[in-house]
Design an enzyme around this catalytic site. Structure first.
Site, PDB file in Angstrom:
ATOM      1  CG  HIS A 197      -0.459   0.324   2.512  1.00  0.00           C
ATOM      2  ND1 HIS A 197      -0.473   1.603   3.005  1.00  0.00           N
ATOM      3  CD2 HIS A 197       0.055  -0.450   3.498  1.00  0.00           C
ATOM      4  CE1 HIS A 197       0.008   1.611   4.228  1.00  0.00           C
ATOM      5  NE2 HIS A 197       0.342   0.381   4.555  1.00  0.00           N
ATOM      6  CG  ASP A 215       2.953   1.376   7.944  1.00  0.00           C
ATOM      7  OD1 ASP A 215       2.579   0.977   6.830  1.00  0.00           O
ATOM      8  OD2 ASP A 215       2.202   1.396   8.943  1.00  0.00           O
ATOM      9  CD  GLU A 268      -2.633  -1.109   5.423  1.00  0.00           C
ATOM     10  OE1 GLU A 268      -2.412  -2.107   6.124  1.00  0.00           O
ATOM     11  OE2 GLU A 268      -2.367   0.052   5.810  1.00  0.00           O
TER      12      GLU A 268
END
Length: 734
Positions: free
Chosen positions: A375, A385, A422
């Site tokens: 994602h 992340d 996401e």
């Protein structure tokens, strides 16, 4: 022998994947011994050593492995993290265009794939401590610091921390402290005479998905919830804080969705589908999938005054964190209360996936596509992340493009998927999986390879379907460990071959839980096992990655090489879907079917209608671990297995006898017989894992959480609610 298991007869370590965990269900009248341990499939050291040595890189693979570079990965990440790109924002769309254009430049067709979904964004919020007359005693800054050493830390988002899908609201109430927000934590409050009813519940991040914390607080009668990052989890309790080290500084806030993803993943409104589709698919309405009380995340700097204001009993040892104060259960002492105001706006709008397809040489009717996904949307910058994984995917695309220029093409198609949404609850990927579920692409997809937070530390780990364990072990043996030791990744990190069971929390969820596609998820994480320190904060920035996360970007290169190599081998002739290890041993097939029948006969959960075991044997198909609820997986995974088993195996009628480590037994024609939709039975280890997993998920539905499936990145496995029976599967009514 795993704890609680009956003794096993000696066997060759490479013949099957074993379940090595304390989370074991026993055959017969026994039960789970410890559901808080992560079920882990272990190949075993001798087998990993053999597998990792026996498959050196081919010339084409060597050409691919030479392409990913630290300089290129660093440049991509620097661009992606140059502006915030929260899902649905202009920055998100700009990065979708960047990813699309970069993949196209490598020679692979790529398109933006929009989906309309429900999103939420912060407007404003405040948190005060007030006395009995309402006089403000203390106002929380609710702001992340500007760091001189981090040029992107001065952003609008630092003053707009929030939890996605929190409703707006204003409450004034006493505060109570409920540790991690487990049901037993609330039970401890009740046992100590501390009432949650009408209170604002303060909980700490960790151990349990934040959405479950909110759900548990709401269920106990709380009027609001506050979730803070205790430094014991990922702050100074772990080491030096950023920018002097990698761990969470005092003002850092973990944003995140509080959707009840353990009930159902994806857009809670299913705005991309006809009205009512969410309830039809999941068994829940939109209102049942998001909280009804306001929820706000806090830094530990902002949480400390709240904790100091508490009276009541001293907290037991498991409730205590690393702050220099006496942890108490509450309620607030001396008539002090907290006044919380949260204003968020909900809107339906697009998120933008990017889908790139490299067509293989197989005819479409025989194609078995290999999908790779990461994602792209982030809580602000997302250097670790998820955009470490995004930059790695772009390196994979460049490597594939280099092979295309040499005239190479894969046998099976390779699909690169850059997901959006996401962070809100797997929105973009779930929408795509659901909308294309019956397409030839997904009906015959052989595997999905996910990399989310590709690099946040130096320790490699993987979760996934056991049938992918062998190809992973072989690829790990062909990629060097980037510490200069001369070891392979297999030798440095995966000598035992431990493949953790997939829970949820990333974009493989709908692929494995809804469509039955074998999946793999890979990451480099901190050696300590703690979540990385700047997760979901403004400090998850390029500067953090460049100085703390992966200086030199050597692990970005290692992951890109590994990810691409696994894909190449799955897409090429070297990967065998058919395992003939048991073909010459029909007595073992009968024995295994009998064992499976025993296990199914003891299932206390789910519906077993329509399940039939095969008393015949054509071949053994490596479709995997069945990480699903007993309500759903047999029919879903078995049908998917039969679809991709229908084409001839790449090595002819049989594969090398030692080519597999976990099997499902049955005949591809059995599903058509007797009206049942199940044609293959899973192996014994898979069933044991399935039963343990089902217990975990049912606890998740009750607000519990098991250690291995939770924050920071892995939530509980949300599973679609299906009933298996004559005539196939249908959604369960509530």
């Amino acid at each position: 022998t795993a704890k609680g298991y009956p003794p096993r007869e000696p066997r060759e370590p490479e013949t099957e994947m074993i379940l090595s965990s304390a989370s074991i269900l026993l055959v017969g009248q026994t039960c789970v011994t410890d559901i808080r341990e992560t079920p882990t499939f272990t190949i075993g050291q001798p087998s990993v050593a053999r597998m990792s040595r026996q498959s050196p890189a081919s010339p084409a693979e060597k050409a691919f492995l030479a392409v990913p570079s630290a300089e290129s990965a660093r440049a991509s990440l620097k661009h992606i993290t140059s502006r915030p790109h929260v899902a649905g924002t202009p920055g998100d769309h700009a990065m979708a265009e960047f990813v699309r254009d970069t993949i196209r430049a490598a020679g692979i067709p790529a398109e933006i794939d929009p989906h309309r979904v429900l999103l939420s964004y912060p407007l404003n919020r405040s948190l005060d401590l007030v006395d009995e007359e309402g006089k403000v005693l203390l106002r929380a800054p609710l702001s992340e610091d500007i760091l001189p050493d981090d040029p992107t830390s001065d952003t609008w988002w630092r003053n707009h921390t929030f939890n996605a899908y929190s409703p707006s609201g204003e409450v004034t109430a006493p505060v109570v402290y409920a540790n991690y927000g487990f049901p037993e934590d609330f039970d401890a409050l009740q046992a100590s005479g501390v009432s949650v009813e009408g209170a604002i519940v303060l909980m700490r991040y960790g151990k349990c998905f934040r959405g479950l914390k909110a759900r548990n607080a709401e269920a106990r009668g709380a009027v609001a919830a506050l979730i803070y990052s205790d430094p014991a989890e990922d702050g100074f309790g772990q080491g030096s804080v950023y920018p002097e080290g990698p761990w969470r500084p005092p003002s850092s806030v973990q944003r995140g969705s509080i959707q009840f993803i353990s009930l159902c993943p994806g857009d809670p409104s299913r705005a991309y589908l006809p009205a009512g589709a969410s309830e039809e698919l999941c068994g829940y309405t939109q209102s049942e999938l998001i909280p009804t009380i306001p929820v706000l995340p806090l830094s530990y700097a902002d949480a400390a005054p709240l904790l100091r204001s508490l009276g009541g009993p001293e907290a037991p040892a498991p409730f205590r964190g690393a702050l220099n104060l006496t942890y108490r259960l509450g309620p607030s002492a001396g008539g002090v209360r907290a006044r919380l105001a949260v204003r968020n706006r909900f809107e339906k709008g697009p998120v933008w996936n990017v889908i790139a397809t490299l067509r293989g040489t197989l005819p479409e009717a025989e194609d078995q596509p290999i999908l790779l996904g990461n994602h792209r949307d982030a809580w602000v910058y997302g250097a670790a992340d998820p955009n470490s994984g995004t930059s790695q995917m772009l390196e994979v695309a460049k490597g594939l493009g280099a092979l295309l220029k040499r005239g190479w093409r894969p046998r099976r198609s390779i699909v690169l998927c850059s997901w959006s949404g996401e962070e809100y609850g797997l929105l973009g990927s779930t929408a795509w999986w659901e909308k294309h579920a019956d397409s030839p692409l997904l009906r015959r997809a052989a595997a999905y390879l996910n990399v989310d937070t590709g690099v946040s530390g130096t320790r490699f780990h993987a979760s996934g379907t056991p049938s992918l364990g062998r190809v992973l072990a072989e690829a790990l043996g062909a990629v060097p460990e980037p510490d200069g030791s001369g070891r392979s990744l297999a030798e440095a990190h995966w000598s035992e071959g431990q493949l953790m069971t997939l829970g949820s929390g990333s974009d493989y969820t709908a692929a494995i839980d809804h469509l039955g596609i074998p999946c793999l998820d890979m990451a480099f994480s901190p050696e300590s096992g703690a979540p990385y320190g700047v997760y979901h904060s403004t400090f998850d920035s390029f500067e953090w990655m460049d100085s703390e996360g992966d200086p030199g970007f050597v692990r970005h290169v290692a992951m890109a090489r590994l990810w691409g190599l696994v894909a190449l081998r799955l897409a090429g002739d070297s990967f065998a879907f058919i395992n003939a290890h048991l073909a010459a041993r029909p007595e073992k097939v009968a024995e295994r079917n009998a064992n499976i029948a025993d296990v199914i006969g003891t299932m206390p959960l789910g519906r077993r209608g329509g399940l039939e075991l095969s008393d015949r044997f054509d071949h053994c198909f490596l479709f995997g671990d069945l990480n699903y609820r007993v309500d759903a997986p047999f029919q879903v995974a078995a049908e998917h297995a039969m679809r991709i088993a229908a084409s001839p195996p790449p090595h002819g009628p049989t594969a090398p006898p030692d080519s597999g480590v976990g099997c499902a037994i049955g005949t591809p024609h059995e599903a058509a017989e007797g009206g049942t939709s199940v044609g293959r039975a899973p192996n014994l280890a898979s069933l044991r894992c399935l039963l343990a997993q089902d217990q975990l998920r049912r606890e998740a539905a009750d607000g519990r959480c098991a250690h291995g499936f939770c924050e920071p990145r892995i939530g509980f496995a949300p599973t679609y609610r299906w009933e298996v029976g004559i005539g196939g599967a249908r959604p369960l009514s509530k």
